[in-house]
Design a protein around this motif. Structure first.
Motif, PDB file in Angstrom:
ATOM      1  N   ASN A 157     -25.433  38.016  22.941  1.00 38.22           N
ATOM      2  CA  ASN A 157     -23.922  38.017  22.824  1.00 38.22           C
ATOM      3  C   ASN A 157     -23.293  39.308  23.051  1.00 38.22           C
ATOM      4  O   ASN A 157     -23.651  40.136  22.843  1.00 38.22           O
ATOM      5  N   ARG A 158     -22.090  39.296  23.707  1.00 37.34           N
ATOM      6  CA  ARG A 158     -21.260  40.705  24.068  1.00 37.34           C
ATOM      7  C   ARG A 158     -20.176  40.731  23.274  1.00 37.34           C
ATOM      8  O   ARG A 158     -19.346  41.627  23.554  1.00 37.34           O
ATOM      9  N   MET A 159     -19.675  39.665  22.485  1.00 36.30           N
ATOM     10  CA  MET A 159     -18.357  39.851  21.833  1.00 36.30           C
ATOM     11  C   MET A 159     -18.577  39.986  20.196  1.00 36.30           C
ATOM     12  O   MET A 159     -19.605  39.585  19.751  1.00 36.30           O
ATOM     13  N   PRO A 160     -17.615  40.844  19.965  1.00 32.91           N
ATOM     14  CA  PRO A 160     -17.546  40.980  18.340  1.00 32.91           C
ATOM     15  C   PRO A 160     -17.325  39.854  17.377  1.00 32.91           C
ATOM     16  O   PRO A 160     -17.633  39.815  16.383  1.00 32.91           O
ATOM     17  N   LYS A 161     -16.735  38.912  18.181  1.00 36.83           N
ATOM     18  CA  LYS A 161     -16.248  37.561  17.490  1.00 36.83           C
ATOM     19  C   LYS A 161     -16.969  36.633  18.084  1.00 36.83           C
ATOM     20  O   LYS A 161     -16.497  36.350  19.283  1.00 36.83           O
ATOM     21  N   ASN A 162     -17.944  35.889  17.640  1.00 42.34           N
ATOM     22  CA  ASN A 162     -18.627  34.727  17.896  1.00 42.34           C
ATOM     23  C   ASN A 162     -19.072  33.816  16.824  1.00 42.34           C
ATOM     24  O   ASN A 162     -20.091  34.043  16.218  1.00 42.34           O
ATOM     25  N   ASN A 163     -18.418  32.977  16.399  1.00 39.91           N
ATOM     26  CA  ASN A 163     -18.545  32.060  15.287  1.00 39.91           C
ATOM     27  C   ASN A 163     -19.164  30.597  15.684  1.00 39.91           C
ATOM     28  O   ASN A 163     -18.811  29.842  15.042  1.00 39.91           O
ATOM     29  N   ALA A 164     -19.842  30.438  16.734  1.00 38.52           N
ATOM     30  CA  ALA A 164     -20.535  29.243  17.300  1.00 38.52           C
ATOM     31  C   ALA A 164     -21.523  28.932  16.451  1.00 38.52           C
ATOM     32  O   ALA A 164     -22.718  29.176  17.015  1.00 38.52           O
ATOM     33  N   ALA A 165     -21.445  28.768  15.218  1.00 36.69           N
ATOM     34  CA  ALA A 165     -22.595  28.158  14.320  1.00 36.69           C
ATOM     35  C   ALA A 165     -23.411  29.554  13.776  1.00 36.69           C
ATOM     36  O   ALA A 165     -22.961  30.638  14.168  1.00 36.69           O
TER      37      ALA A 165
END
Length: 437
Positions: A157-165
């Motif tokens: 992952n490269r994003m500070p925000k990633n709430n995909a489960a």
């Protein structure tokens, strides 16, 4: 097989390994694990072997899996503020590369010149700047991990925000190679740092140290990057061992190294000095020396990092890395000192640590004449750490050395869940067997 691969920086001695492999890619790591899983052969992942808990020492009949050849920095993205690296990269190499790109990588510890970043992640390393930037966990955006059966988890992952489960990378940060082998990582970078303002401060006791920390954070808007404490016993020992001139006089109860890094240290000097003047006016500080150059900042840090010189004069020692809720550190240190003095009156003990993030280090020794196995000393210290609601391991992991004490910091329900997770991800128990659990 190189003798260096048979031990880390701890006193733990493992078994006799079967072989040493040095894969150069994730695909090769996967192939090694797949073959070992099918054959039921244990695997011990190894980084820079700078651990202090015995987490990377060999197990009998194990394949040692060194990540040293996977040492490339694959990408630095200054727009996104991130870095993509292989697990075998040396920490200082990452720091230097980030600096060259006009950014900073803010994980920092004494073993920076030899520790590998995969091992730093696997132990959730802390170090000098946790108070501002957090543990290794807070710097990791994504991971690539190879499971025991060779399955590759591409969680880059490269994003500070990633709430995909559920964010699965957190299962492997701090797992000490028992759940999977970390092969690549994505790290967040921070703005560049041009230097630091720093002071070495003398205090009457820990309560004033806690007051100074709160005052400094408020005055400097949370920009304190380090708050390192040295009790009088450590300060005297490091001056004697290094032969350095004391920046402030001996005879005080506690000494604090306060540092604020920034992009314009000269422009920030007045704010830093005003913070110290306010601390004097509030009666928190008894004496202080302010660094007037980066060389003097480095000299202050040389005292805090002088533990190696002390250890060379006191072998054999037991070195503790514990954490206690910040407000109770002073009481806990006093109680540990009193307990050890009562049971082992001839034992020399020194206290120091990051402290601003609740971390205390203490060194006890020489132990041969007072407690050759060290078990009595450990019991005295860990009993009090548990009583204060602390942790037996603040930043160095459990490995072999602290495995008997893990139940002091984790409940039966937590330990049961950890064992079930281990069984699910490593059903044959081949990954770093005998460590942690």
């Amino acid at each position: 097989m190189p003798d260096a691969s048979l031990r880390d920086w701890s006193a733990e001695r493992g078994g006799t390994p079967l072989a040493l492999v040095t894969p150069e890619s994730t695909e090769q790591v996967s192939a090694v694990l797949r073959a070992c899983h099918e054959a039921g052969v244990p695997v011990v992942p190894q980084g820079g072997l700078t651990g202090l808990a015995g987490g990377a020492v060999p197990s009998d009949g194990a394949v040692l899996l060194s990540l040293a050849a996977m040492n490339r920095i694959e990408e630095i993205d200054t727009t996104s503020g991130l870095m993509v690296v292989q697990a075998g990269c040396v920490l200082q190499t990452l720091q230097d590369a980030a600096e060259a790109a006009g950014r900073s990588f803010q994980l920092d510890l004494g073993a920076r010149g030899s520790s590998q970043i995969g091992g730093n992640i696997a132990t959730n390393a802390g170090g000098n700047r946790v108070i501002r930037y957090g543990m290794a966990r807070e710097l990791v955006l994504g991971l690539e991990v190879v499971l025991a059966d060779g399955t590759v988890l591409p969680m880059m992952n490269r994003m500070p925000k990633n709430n995909a489960a559920l964010d699965l990378k957190h299962l492997f940060i701090g797992s000490e190679g028992t759940l999977g082998v970390i092969t690549r990582a994505v790290f967040r970078l921070h703005p560049s740092v041009a230097g630091a303002n720093a002071a070495l401060v003398a205090l009457s006791g820990f309560s004033d140290a806690a007051g100074l920390l709160a005052h400094a954070q408020k005055s400097l808007s949370g920009r304190v990057t380090a708050f390192e404490l040295m009790w009088a016993d450590y300060y005297a020992a490091v001056l004697a061992a290094t032969g350095r001139r004391p920046p402030v006089a001996e005879g005080h109860a506690v000494y604090a190294l306060v540092e604020m890094q920034g992009s314009d240290p000269d422009g920030e000097h007045d704010a830093f000095q005003a913070m110290l003047e306010g601390a004097f006016e509030a009666g928190l500080v008894q004496d202080a020396a302010i660094a007037m150059s980066q060389r003097e900042v480095d000299d202050f840090w040389a005292l805090r990092d002088g533990i190696a010189e002390i250890l060379s004069h006191r072998a054999t020692t037991i070195n503790f890395d514990v954490s206690v809720p910040l407000a109770r550190i002073g009481e806990c240190v006093d109680d540990i000192r009193a307990a050890l003095k009562s049971r082992f009156p001839d034992l020399q003990v020194i206290f120091f640590g990051h402290a601003g993030d609740s971390n205390i280090h203490l060194v006890a020794g020489p132990i041969e004449a007072v407690d050759p196995t060290g078990h009595g000393i450990e019991t005295a210290v860990y009993d009090l750490v548990r009583a204060y609601g602390g942790s037996v391991s603040a930043e160095h992991g459990i490995g072999l050395h602290k495995k008997p004490w893990l139940s002091y910091s984790r409940s039966p329900a937590e330990l049961d869940l950890l064992r079930r997770m281990k069984s699910m991800l490593d059903p044959k128990g081949i990954l770093n067997p005998g460590k942690v659990l």
